[in-house]
Design a protein around this motif. Sequence first.
Motif, PDB file in Angstrom:
ATOM      1  N   LEU A   5       0.825  -1.202   0.000  1.00  0.00           N
ATOM      2  CA  LEU A   5       0.000   0.000   0.000  1.00  0.00           C
ATOM      3  C   LEU A   5       0.860   1.252   0.000  1.00  0.00           C
ATOM      4  O   LEU A   5       0.519   2.248  -0.631  1.00  0.00           O
ATOM      5  CB  LEU A   5      -0.921   0.000   1.219  1.00  0.00           C
ATOM      6  CG  LEU A   5      -1.928  -1.144   1.302  1.00  0.00           C
ATOM      7  CD1 LEU A   5      -2.653  -1.102   2.642  1.00  0.00           C
ATOM      8  CD2 LEU A   5      -2.904  -1.076   0.145  1.00  0.00           C
ATOM      9  N   LEU A  18      -8.182   4.567   1.107  1.00  0.00           N
ATOM     10  CA  LEU A  18      -8.074   3.195   1.607  1.00  0.00           C
ATOM     11  C   LEU A  18      -9.287   2.848   2.463  1.00  0.00           C
ATOM     12  O   LEU A  18      -9.895   3.711   3.085  1.00  0.00           O
ATOM     13  CB  LEU A  18      -6.810   3.030   2.448  1.00  0.00           C
ATOM     14  CG  LEU A  18      -5.475   3.213   1.742  1.00  0.00           C
ATOM     15  CD1 LEU A  18      -4.340   3.099   2.756  1.00  0.00           C
ATOM     16  CD2 LEU A  18      -5.301   2.219   0.616  1.00  0.00           C
ATOM     17  N   ASP A  19      -9.602   1.576   2.509  1.00  0.00           N
ATOM     18  CA  ASP A  19     -10.610   1.082   3.442  1.00  0.00           C
ATOM     19  C   ASP A  19     -10.002   1.073   4.844  1.00  0.00           C
ATOM     20  O   ASP A  19      -8.799   0.809   4.989  1.00  0.00           O
ATOM     21  CB  ASP A  19     -11.042  -0.348   3.087  1.00  0.00           C
ATOM     22  CG  ASP A  19     -11.841  -0.400   1.794  1.00  0.00           C
ATOM     23  OD1 ASP A  19     -12.592   0.552   1.508  1.00  0.00           O
ATOM     24  OD2 ASP A  19     -11.705  -1.407   1.066  1.00  0.00           O
ATOM     25  N   GLN A  22      -7.598  -1.626   5.778  1.00  0.00           N
ATOM     26  CA  GLN A  22      -6.260  -1.648   5.196  1.00  0.00           C
ATOM     27  C   GLN A  22      -5.249  -0.867   6.034  1.00  0.00           C
ATOM     28  O   GLN A  22      -4.039  -0.994   5.819  1.00  0.00           O
ATOM     29  CB  GLN A  22      -6.293  -1.067   3.776  1.00  0.00           C
ATOM     30  CG  GLN A  22      -7.050  -1.918   2.782  1.00  0.00           C
ATOM     31  CD  GLN A  22      -7.115  -1.250   1.434  1.00  0.00           C
ATOM     32  OE1 GLN A  22      -7.745  -0.219   1.277  1.00  0.00           O
ATOM     33  NE2 GLN A  22      -6.450  -1.855   0.460  1.00  0.00           N
ATOM     34  N   LEU A  26      -0.973  -0.848   6.285  1.00  0.00           N
ATOM     35  CA  LEU A  26      -0.166   0.332   5.988  1.00  0.00           C
ATOM     36  C   LEU A  26       0.724   0.692   7.176  1.00  0.00           C
ATOM     37  O   LEU A  26       1.896   1.037   6.998  1.00  0.00           O
ATOM     38  CB  LEU A  26      -1.059   1.513   5.610  1.00  0.00           C
ATOM     39  CG  LEU A  26      -0.336   2.796   5.240  1.00  0.00           C
ATOM     40  CD1 LEU A  26       0.609   2.581   4.059  1.00  0.00           C
ATOM     41  CD2 LEU A  26      -1.336   3.901   4.951  1.00  0.00           C
ATOM     42  N   TYR A  60      -6.235  10.386   8.176  1.00  0.00           N
ATOM     43  CA  TYR A  60      -7.409   9.692   7.635  1.00  0.00           C
ATOM     44  C   TYR A  60      -8.692  10.449   7.968  1.00  0.00           C
ATOM     45  O   TYR A  60      -9.592  10.566   7.137  1.00  0.00           O
ATOM     46  CB  TYR A  60      -7.465   8.266   8.191  1.00  0.00           C
ATOM     47  CG  TYR A  60      -8.407   7.358   7.443  1.00  0.00           C
ATOM     48  CD1 TYR A  60      -8.001   6.739   6.261  1.00  0.00           C
ATOM     49  CD2 TYR A  60      -9.678   7.097   7.909  1.00  0.00           C
ATOM     50  CE1 TYR A  60      -8.848   5.896   5.571  1.00  0.00           C
ATOM     51  CE2 TYR A  60     -10.540   6.257   7.219  1.00  0.00           C
ATOM     52  CZ  TYR A  60     -10.123   5.655   6.051  1.00  0.00           C
ATOM     53  OH  TYR A  60     -10.970   4.824   5.366  1.00  0.00           O
TER      54      TYR A  60
END
Length: 74
Positions: A5, A18-19, A22, A26, A60
């Motif tokens: 990733l 990204l989900d 994931q 990462l 995020y």
Amino acid sequence: MQKRLLDHINFPKDLRQLDPEQLPQLAKELRDFIITIVATKEGHLGASLGVIELTLALHYVFDTPHDQLIWDVG
């Protein structure tokens, strides 16, 4: 074998695509990257490894770089 990733993250917006499932992968890739760099050059390992999940979560959730983050390292 899973694709890396980290090879596809260049900006915070890439991370937000990204989900959530994931993110642990990462974080592991970042940890491995930091360990590799510190093993070949001098540097501090503990502080870098200690903030990986925090940094990923902040980027995020918030719209960086539009939302500015302030780090206090004192």
